[in-house]
Design an enzyme around this catalytic site. Sequence first.
Site, PDB file in Angstrom:
ATOM      1  CE  LYS A   4     -13.296   1.891   7.870  1.00 30.36           C
ATOM      2  NZ  LYS A   4     -13.648   0.691   6.691  1.00 30.36           N
ATOM      3  CE  LYS A  12      -6.067  -0.916   2.998  1.00 33.13           C
ATOM      4  NZ  LYS A  12      -6.911  -0.549   2.237  1.00 33.13           N
ATOM      5  CE  LYS A  53     -10.934  -2.722  -3.670  1.00 34.52           C
ATOM      6  NZ  LYS A  53     -11.997  -3.016  -2.105  1.00 34.52           N
TER       7      LYS A  53
END
Length: 323
Positions: A109, A186, A189
Amino acid sequence: MLSGIRPTGESFQLGNYVGAVRHWASMQDENECFFFLADLHALIDTPEPQRLRGRTRQAVAELLAMGVDPERSTVFAQGHVPEHAELGWILGCLTGFGEASRMTQFKDKGGGTVGLFTYPVLQAADILLYSADAVPIGEDQRQHLELTRDLAQRFNSRYGDTFSLPAAYAGRAGERIKDLRDPSRKMSKSIGGSGTVWVLDDPKTITKKVKSAVTDTGREVVASEEKPGVTNLLTILSVATGKALPELEQAYAGKGYGDFKADVADAVVELFAPVRERYAELVADEGYLDEVLADGAAAARGVATSMLTTVRDRVGLLAPRRT
Ligand code: ATP
Ligand code: MG
């Protein structure tokens, strides 16, 4: 057995079902299970408060709809058990800065808050509080489980045997579901979008998303490293139908991507149809969902407070006492 999921996104996504929740549901008879909604972990994204509250309750309904059974398992919200945060602090004092910096999720990130940096330590606390020996996780969480084991060992050798070492229960290899639009990452959500299949998507939406999934050049339906898009769809079809990859590859030999994608779409629609149906019933009963959480919190706290009493004593925190 313990596992958690963040109440983020619109609902849970296909990858959560494949990599985690379907295993949760199938493990409830043989194991003493704790399943929690990781609302403290969700705070890392600073969600809108009203939305986080709503999603946490909705998430209970989704878990139950996917087969988690509060009669057999302890289902609770992490935020209802303050011992998670407390043990997280204590374990943080045993975690090296460099050690935490090596966690790939943080590195990927490219930085962020202290919360994002230390969340693997909170995750270790989640697991160790309940002396979990098995932790069903997706591939993306493997490194964090390693950290958990290291911290447990470190604590045990410094303060005496306290925590049991958890093992991963990660199911078969290749169960990491990729984003349909970008199979190099991946499905998640909190990323969402047209590359994410929500378990509550209606059949039309599922079909549309699967049919517009990125496939690779060529036209062979085979699983290989050069074909991440097709491999991902094959994995999904395999989970949804219970058929092995080689069997599926054989079945699609000589057929094009069109037929294949249509079948994947149908299989996912069929897989989630009963989930949507049960969810609709459950979510209408807020009182029941809150009751499940309240019962779960009481049961979880019973275990957590007893562990924390031991931990506090071992590390030398003075117990409050009236004379
Ligand atoms: P977020 O983007 O909010 O982090 P997420 O989809 O990554 O959401 P988590 O709540 O972080 O979901 O993880 C819940 C469980 O689902 C974990 O056990 C995780 O390993 C598993 N999981 C998440 N995404 C996938 C995926 N794409 N394939 C397989 N398992 C997954
Ligand atoms: Mg995640």
